[in-house]
Structure formats: C-alpha cells, structure tokens
Design a protein around this motif. Structure first.
Motif, mmCIF file in Angstrom:
data_model
loop_
_atom_site.group_PDB
_atom_site.id
_atom_site.type_symbol
_atom_site.label_atom_id
_atom_site.label_comp_id
_atom_site.label_asym_id
_atom_site.label_seq_id
_atom_site.Cartn_x
_atom_site.Cartn_y
_atom_site.Cartn_z
ATOM 1 N N ASP A 187 0.830 -1.200 0.000
ATOM 2 C CA ASP A 187 0.000 0.000 0.000
ATOM 3 C C ASP A 187 0.872 1.260 0.000
ATOM 4 N N PHE A 188 1.925 1.258 0.789
ATOM 5 C CA PHE A 188 2.843 2.399 0.839
ATOM 6 C C PHE A 188 3.456 2.660 -0.533
ATOM 7 N N PHE A 189 3.930 1.607 -1.194
ATOM 8 C CA PHE A 189 4.536 1.763 -2.515
ATOM 9 C C PHE A 189 3.523 2.235 -3.558
ATOM 10 N N ILE A 190 2.270 1.802 -3.443
ATOM 11 C CA ILE A 190 1.229 2.271 -4.361
ATOM 12 C C ILE A 190 1.009 3.772 -4.171
ATOM 13 N N ARG A 191 1.026 4.225 -2.918
ATOM 14 C CA ARG A 191 0.791 5.640 -2.622
ATOM 15 C C ARG A 191 1.928 6.545 -3.059
ATOM 16 N N ILE A 192 3.171 6.089 -2.891
ATOM 17 C CA ILE A 192 4.302 6.992 -3.159
ATOM 18 C C ILE A 192 4.953 6.780 -4.525
ATOM 19 N N VAL A 193 4.785 5.629 -5.153
ATOM 20 C CA VAL A 193 5.352 5.273 -6.463
ATOM 21 C C VAL A 193 6.884 5.479 -6.491
ATOM 22 N N PRO A 194 7.635 4.474 -6.035
ATOM 23 C CA PRO A 194 9.100 4.582 -6.031
ATOM 24 C C PRO A 194 9.676 4.807 -7.428
ATOM 25 N N LYS A 195 10.716 5.641 -7.490
ATOM 26 C CA LYS A 195 11.427 5.900 -8.746
ATOM 27 C C LYS A 195 12.848 5.359 -8.701
ATOM 28 N N SER A 196 13.509 5.550 -7.557
ATOM 29 C CA SER A 196 14.870 5.033 -7.416
ATOM 30 C C SER A 196 15.173 4.824 -5.936
ATOM 31 N N PHE A 197 16.180 4.005 -5.683
ATOM 32 C CA PHE A 197 16.643 3.783 -4.315
ATOM 33 C C PHE A 197 18.147 3.608 -4.356
ATOM 34 N N ASN A 198 18.839 4.367 -3.513
ATOM 35 C CA ASN A 198 20.292 4.285 -3.430
ATOM 36 C C ASN A 198 20.727 4.061 -1.991
ATOM 37 N N ILE A 199 21.542 3.045 -1.790
ATOM 38 C CA ILE A 199 22.119 2.793 -0.469
ATOM 39 C C ILE A 199 23.218 3.820 -0.238
ATOM 40 N N ILE A 200 23.139 4.522 0.908
ATOM 41 C CA ILE A 200 24.173 5.512 1.212
ATOM 42 C C ILE A 200 25.086 5.067 2.354
ATOM 43 N N HIS A 201 24.637 4.050 3.108
ATOM 44 C CA HIS A 201 25.471 3.550 4.201
ATOM 45 C C HIS A 201 25.072 2.121 4.538
ATOM 46 N N ARG A 202 26.063 1.295 4.809
ATOM 47 C CA ARG A 202 25.869 -0.076 5.299
ATOM 48 C C ARG A 202 26.618 -0.195 6.610
ATOM 49 N N GLY A 203 26.032 -0.916 7.558
ATOM 50 C CA GLY A 203 26.706 -1.073 8.835
ATOM 51 C C GLY A 203 26.316 -2.354 9.531
#
Length: 131
Positions: free
Chosen positions: A72-88
């Motif tokens: 439901d969240f993804f339907i509402r916001i419509v993702p365009k891109s995702f970038n990892i900025i930190h891993r820990g």
C-alpha cells in the motif's frame, strides 16, 4: 610464465576478490526490490514480525500484514529510485542499510534493520521517513 610464492597468492586473492565483489548480498536484492516497489520480494526477507514505520506511525505487523502495508505504501508513493548511502553492522550480528528512496511523492530516508536468526538474515524493521 611461472608464478612463485607471493605473486601467485596475490593473483589468487585479486581473482577471488573480483568474484566476491560481483556476488550481490541480500541488501542489494532488498534495495532493488525497494526501487521496483516490489513488496512481495521484500517480504521474502521478513522475520515473523516486522516493525514498519511510515508517515510517523510505527507498528509491528505479522509477516503477511507487513507485506500488505508495504504494498500500500509503494502504491501511494510510487518509487522511482533507491540508493544505499550507508551499510553497517553491530557487534551482535545485526546489519543495516540507510538509503534514499526517490518517489513521486518526494524523497524518503529509508532504514532497513536485519538480524541473523538461525543462519538467515531477516528484516526486523523498516523505516521510511519523509525528507
């Protein structure tokens, strides 16, 4: 051409390092699924219960409920891109990523917390905070 001692060992280490760098870990798979807005693929990595925080409300859901909430969240916001900025990771074996999710509704800071349970890395928490 003959390799002796250290030269051959260095070549083997470089070769294995190159192969290891090409093998995606579960975070790469999760990141690709977030970018695609694929809640089902993300849910494959869920623990039995998952805390999901969106729109300033944080609720713990069952695995199945969490998948529906995320869908439901993804339907509402419509993702365009995702970038990892930190891993820990923590000393207790927990791992996390922090990334930026660009969507049709603006950018979100995303936090995914994963814990090792019985040899599997499972998502225990996902947090999407509007920036």
């Amino acid at each position: 051409m003959k390799f002796k001692g250290k030269g051959f060992l260095l070549l083997v280490i470089l070769f294995l390092g190159t192969i290891a760098a090409r093998i995606p870990d579960e975070f790469d798979t999760i990141a690709a699924s977030i970018k695609a807005g694929d809640a089902h693929s993300i849910a494959l990595h869920f623990d039995k219960t998952v805390e999901i925080k969106t729109d300033d409300k944080s609720i713990t859901y069952s695995k199945n409920q969490a998948e529906l909430v995320l869908k439901d969240f993804f339907i509402r916001i419509v993702p365009k891109s995702f970038n990892i900025i930190h891993r820990g990771s923590s000393a207790k074996g927990a791992r996390y990523i922090i990334g930026t999710l660009e969507s049709a509704q603006g950018n979100y800071r995303c936090f995914v917390y994963v814990k090792d349970l019985n040899g599997r890395q499972l998502i225990e928490e996902m947090n999407f905070e509007k920036q």
